[in-house]
Scaffold this motif. Structure first.
Motif, PDB file in Angstrom:
ATOM      1  N   GLY A 238     -38.437  15.447  16.325  1.00 43.21           N
ATOM      2  CA  GLY A 238     -38.976  16.391  17.297  1.00 43.21           C
ATOM      3  C   GLY A 238     -39.456  15.705  18.563  1.00 43.21           C
ATOM      4  N   GLN A 239     -39.864  16.518  19.532  1.00 36.76           N
ATOM      5  CA  GLN A 239     -40.342  16.012  20.819  1.00 36.76           C
ATOM      6  C   GLN A 239     -41.391  16.957  21.384  1.00 36.76           C
ATOM      7  OE1 GLN A 239     -37.685  16.229  24.316  1.00 36.76           O
ATOM      8  NE2 GLN A 239     -38.260  14.116  24.763  1.00 36.76           N
ATOM      9  N   THR A 240     -42.395  16.379  22.037  1.00 39.69           N
ATOM     10  CA  THR A 240     -43.380  17.144  22.787  1.00 39.69           C
ATOM     11  C   THR A 240     -43.231  16.788  24.255  1.00 39.69           C
ATOM     12  OG1 THR A 240     -44.929  17.178  20.936  1.00 39.69           O
ATOM     13  CG2 THR A 240     -45.845  17.601  23.123  1.00 39.69           C
ATOM     14  N   LEU A 241     -43.184  17.801  25.111  1.00 42.42           N
ATOM     15  CA  LEU A 241     -43.157  17.616  26.552  1.00 42.42           C
ATOM     16  C   LEU A 241     -44.444  18.204  27.114  1.00 42.42           C
ATOM     17  CD1 LEU A 241     -39.565  18.957  27.328  1.00 42.42           C
ATOM     18  CD2 LEU A 241     -40.247  16.578  26.948  1.00 42.42           C
ATOM     19  N   HIS A 242     -45.120  17.458  27.978  1.00 42.58           N
ATOM     20  CA  HIS A 242     -46.277  17.996  28.687  1.00 42.58           C
ATOM     21  C   HIS A 242     -45.985  17.866  30.176  1.00 42.58           C
ATOM     22  CE1 HIS A 242     -50.305  19.264  29.578  1.00 42.58           C
ATOM     23  NE2 HIS A 242     -50.368  18.270  30.446  1.00 42.58           N
ATOM     24  N   VAL A 243     -45.867  19.002  30.860  1.00 46.66           N
ATOM     25  CA  VAL A 243     -45.530  19.016  32.281  1.00 46.66           C
ATOM     26  C   VAL A 243     -46.774  18.661  33.085  1.00 46.66           C
ATOM     27  CG1 VAL A 243     -44.553  20.347  34.179  1.00 46.66           C
ATOM     28  CG2 VAL A 243     -43.784  20.792  31.826  1.00 46.66           C
ATOM     29  N   VAL A 244     -46.675  17.601  33.890  1.00 48.98           N
ATOM     30  CA  VAL A 244     -47.830  17.141  34.671  1.00 48.98           C
ATOM     31  C   VAL A 244     -47.761  17.577  36.126  1.00 48.98           C
ATOM     32  CG1 VAL A 244     -48.408  15.224  33.158  1.00 48.98           C
ATOM     33  CG2 VAL A 244     -46.815  14.839  35.025  1.00 48.98           C
ATOM     34  N   SER A 245     -46.561  17.866  36.641  1.00 46.50           N
ATOM     35  CA  SER A 245     -46.471  18.364  38.016  1.00 46.50           C
ATOM     36  C   SER A 245     -45.163  19.110  38.219  1.00 46.50           C
ATOM     37  CB  SER A 245     -46.581  17.218  39.028  1.00 46.50           C
ATOM     38  OG  SER A 245     -45.464  16.363  38.943  1.00 46.50           O
ATOM     39  N   GLY A 246     -45.176  20.022  39.186  1.00 41.79           N
ATOM     40  CA  GLY A 246     -43.980  20.762  39.541  1.00 41.79           C
ATOM     41  C   GLY A 246     -43.619  21.837  38.543  1.00 41.79           C
ATOM     42  N   SER A 247     -42.345  22.239  38.616  1.00 37.87           N
ATOM     43  CA  SER A 247     -41.827  23.234  37.684  1.00 37.87           C
ATOM     44  C   SER A 247     -40.382  22.908  37.370  1.00 37.87           C
ATOM     45  CB  SER A 247     -41.947  24.649  38.255  1.00 37.87           C
ATOM     46  OG  SER A 247     -41.166  24.777  39.424  1.00 37.87           O
ATOM     47  N   GLY A 248     -39.960  23.368  36.201  1.00 42.84           N
ATOM     48  CA  GLY A 248     -38.614  23.033  35.770  1.00 42.84           C
ATOM     49  C   GLY A 248     -38.095  24.034  34.772  1.00 42.84           C
ATOM     50  N   LEU A 249     -37.081  23.588  34.043  1.00 42.82           N
ATOM     51  CA  LEU A 249     -36.390  24.436  33.088  1.00 42.82           C
ATOM     52  C   LEU A 249     -36.225  23.698  31.769  1.00 42.82           C
ATOM     53  CD1 LEU A 249     -33.557  25.561  35.536  1.00 42.82           C
ATOM     54  CD2 LEU A 249     -35.517  26.940  34.815  1.00 42.82           C
TER      55      LEU A 249
ATOM     56  N   THR B 281     -47.175  22.796  27.764  1.00 42.84           N
ATOM     57  CA  THR B 281     -46.790  21.851  26.719  1.00 42.84           C
ATOM     58  C   THR B 281     -45.741  22.524  25.850  1.00 42.84           C
ATOM     59  OG1 THR B 281     -48.979  20.827  26.737  1.00 42.84           O
ATOM     60  CG2 THR B 281     -47.609  20.430  24.799  1.00 42.84           C
ATOM     61  N   VAL B 282     -44.646  21.808  25.603  1.00 42.07           N
ATOM     62  CA  VAL B 282     -43.504  22.335  24.859  1.00 42.07           C
ATOM     63  C   VAL B 282     -43.291  21.486  23.611  1.00 42.07           C
ATOM     64  CG1 VAL B 282     -41.027  22.835  24.958  1.00 42.07           C
ATOM     65  CG2 VAL B 282     -42.416  23.004  27.046  1.00 42.07           C
ATOM     66  N   TRP B 283     -43.159  22.123  22.452  1.00 44.96           N
ATOM     67  CA  TRP B 283     -42.798  21.432  21.208  1.00 44.96           C
ATOM     68  C   TRP B 283     -41.357  21.796  20.882  1.00 44.96           C
ATOM     69  CZ3 TRP B 283     -42.705  17.829  17.868  1.00 44.96           C
ATOM     70  CH2 TRP B 283     -42.210  18.021  16.584  1.00 44.96           C
ATOM     71  N   ILE B 284     -40.521  20.787  20.681  1.00 42.43           N
ATOM     72  CA  ILE B 284     -39.124  20.971  20.292  1.00 42.43           C
ATOM     73  C   ILE B 284     -38.982  20.412  18.877  1.00 42.43           C
ATOM     74  CG2 ILE B 284     -36.737  20.397  20.830  1.00 42.43           C
ATOM     75  CD1 ILE B 284     -38.457  19.849  23.769  1.00 42.43           C
TER      76      ILE B 284
ATOM     77  N   HIS C 102     -31.191  20.663  22.783  1.00 43.40           N
ATOM     78  CA  HIS C 102     -31.869  21.207  23.961  1.00 43.40           C
ATOM     79  C   HIS C 102     -31.641  20.310  25.176  1.00 43.40           C
ATOM     80  CE1 HIS C 102     -34.608  18.053  22.676  1.00 43.40           C
ATOM     81  NE2 HIS C 102     -35.176  18.117  23.882  1.00 43.40           N
ATOM     82  N   TRP C 103     -32.103  20.787  26.329  1.00 46.39           N
ATOM     83  CA  TRP C 103     -32.164  19.975  27.546  1.00 46.39           C
ATOM     84  C   TRP C 103     -33.370  20.419  28.339  1.00 46.39           C
ATOM     85  CZ3 TRP C 103     -32.128  22.029  32.460  1.00 46.39           C
ATOM     86  CH2 TRP C 103     -31.672  23.343  32.588  1.00 46.39           C
ATOM     87  N   HIS C 104     -33.771  19.584  29.319  1.00 47.28           N
ATOM     88  CA  HIS C 104     -34.876  19.923  30.207  1.00 47.28           C
ATOM     89  C   HIS C 104     -34.718  19.185  31.525  1.00 47.28           C
ATOM     90  CE1 HIS C 104     -36.646  16.288  28.202  1.00 47.28           C
ATOM     91  NE2 HIS C 104     -36.162  16.888  27.129  1.00 47.28           N
ATOM     92  N   GLY C 105     -35.296  19.752  32.584  1.00 43.62           N
ATOM     93  CA  GLY C 105     -35.200  19.122  33.893  1.00 43.62           C
ATOM     94  C   GLY C 105     -35.902  19.939  34.951  1.00 43.62           C
ATOM     95  N   ALA C 106     -35.713  19.509  36.191  1.00 44.89           N
ATOM     96  CA  ALA C 106     -36.341  20.175  37.338  1.00 44.89           C
ATOM     97  C   ALA C 106     -35.635  21.495  37.634  1.00 44.89           C
ATOM     98  CB  ALA C 106     -36.275  19.272  38.567  1.00 44.89           C
ATOM     99  N   GLY C 107     -36.311  22.339  38.389  1.00 45.47           N
ATOM    100  CA  GLY C 107     -35.676  23.546  38.898  1.00 45.47           C
ATOM    101  C   GLY C 107     -34.721  23.178  40.027  1.00 45.47           C
ATOM    102  N   PRO C 108     -33.921  24.119  40.487  1.00 45.49           N
ATOM    103  CA  PRO C 108     -32.944  23.812  41.532  1.00 45.49           C
ATOM    104  C   PRO C 108     -33.569  23.419  42.870  1.00 45.49           C
ATOM    105  CG  PRO C 108     -32.915  26.157  40.991  1.00 45.49           C
ATOM    106  CD  PRO C 108     -33.822  25.496  40.012  1.00 45.49           C
ATOM    107  N   ASN C 109     -34.798  23.858  43.136  1.00 41.55           N
ATOM    108  CA  ASN C 109     -35.434  23.573  44.423  1.00 41.55           C
ATOM    109  C   ASN C 109     -36.784  22.879  44.292  1.00 41.55           C
ATOM    110  OD1 ASN C 109     -33.376  24.997  45.962  1.00 41.55           O
ATOM    111  ND2 ASN C 109     -34.220  26.842  45.016  1.00 41.55           N
ATOM    112  N   THR C 110     -37.119  22.424  43.085  1.00 42.53           N
ATOM    113  CA  THR C 110     -38.435  21.830  42.860  1.00 42.53           C
ATOM    114  C   THR C 110     -38.314  20.531  42.062  1.00 42.53           C
ATOM    115  OG1 THR C 110     -38.703  23.064  40.790  1.00 42.53           O
ATOM    116  CG2 THR C 110     -39.597  24.085  42.783  1.00 42.53           C
ATOM    117  N   THR C 111     -39.265  19.653  42.262  1.00 41.76           N
ATOM    118  CA  THR C 111     -39.359  18.474  41.404  1.00 41.76           C
ATOM    119  C   THR C 111     -40.164  18.854  40.170  1.00 41.76           C
ATOM    120  OG1 THR C 111     -41.394  17.705  42.452  1.00 41.76           O
ATOM    121  CG2 THR C 111     -39.312  16.894  43.385  1.00 41.76           C
TER     122      THR C 111
END
Length: 133
Positions: free
Chosen positions: A58-69, A85-88, A94-103
């Motif tokens: 599994g993986q945990t993601l914690h977003v510290v800045s910006g917005s994404g997908l 915070t996302v638990w996978i 799965h995949w994750h990353g930035a939005g098209p216009n945001t970091t």
């Protein structure tokens, strides 16, 4: 005890085999056995993203800045933003990353199993990224 002073571990460009676009990684920790924790700050420029992948424990993601997908295989895209915070679960493609216009920057935390923390798969297509697939 081991203390890594701030600024002593260099940033690295994420490998193009596993990422689309410009992505930087700042390793936080990779613990020695028997511990298994691996953590890294990942910074995505607009449109940048991981390839499809899964984690054995599994993986945990914690977003510290910006917005994404983030997206799980076969499910709709989900937006994530600073503070989320996302638990996978283990083995979930799965995949994750930035939005098209945001970091977007997140801390990615996962454990290694037999020295491996991820199974990398095919890249996310532009159609998948846009949510049209």
């Amino acid at each position: 005890m081991d203390i890594k002073a701030a600024g002593t571990v260099p940033s690295r460009r994420a490998p193009s085999d596993w990422f689309t676009g410009t992505v930087w990684q700042d390793p936080l920790i990779e613990t020695p056995a028997p511990a298994r924790l691996q953590a890294v700050i990942v910074r995505f420029e607009p449109g940048a993203r991981t390839a499809w992948h899964a984690h054995p424990l599994g993986q945990t993601l914690h977003v510290v800045s910006g917005s994404g997908l983030v997206q799980v295989w076969g499910q709709p895209l989900r937006e994530i933003k600073a503070g989320d915070t996302v638990w996978i679960p283990p083995g979930e493609k799965h995949w994750h990353g930035a939005g098209p216009n945001t970091t977007m920057a997140h801390i990615a935390m996962q454990e290694m199993l037999d020295g491996k923390s991820a199974e990398w798969m095919e890249k996310v297509s532009d159609t998948q990224y846009s949510g049209e697939a």
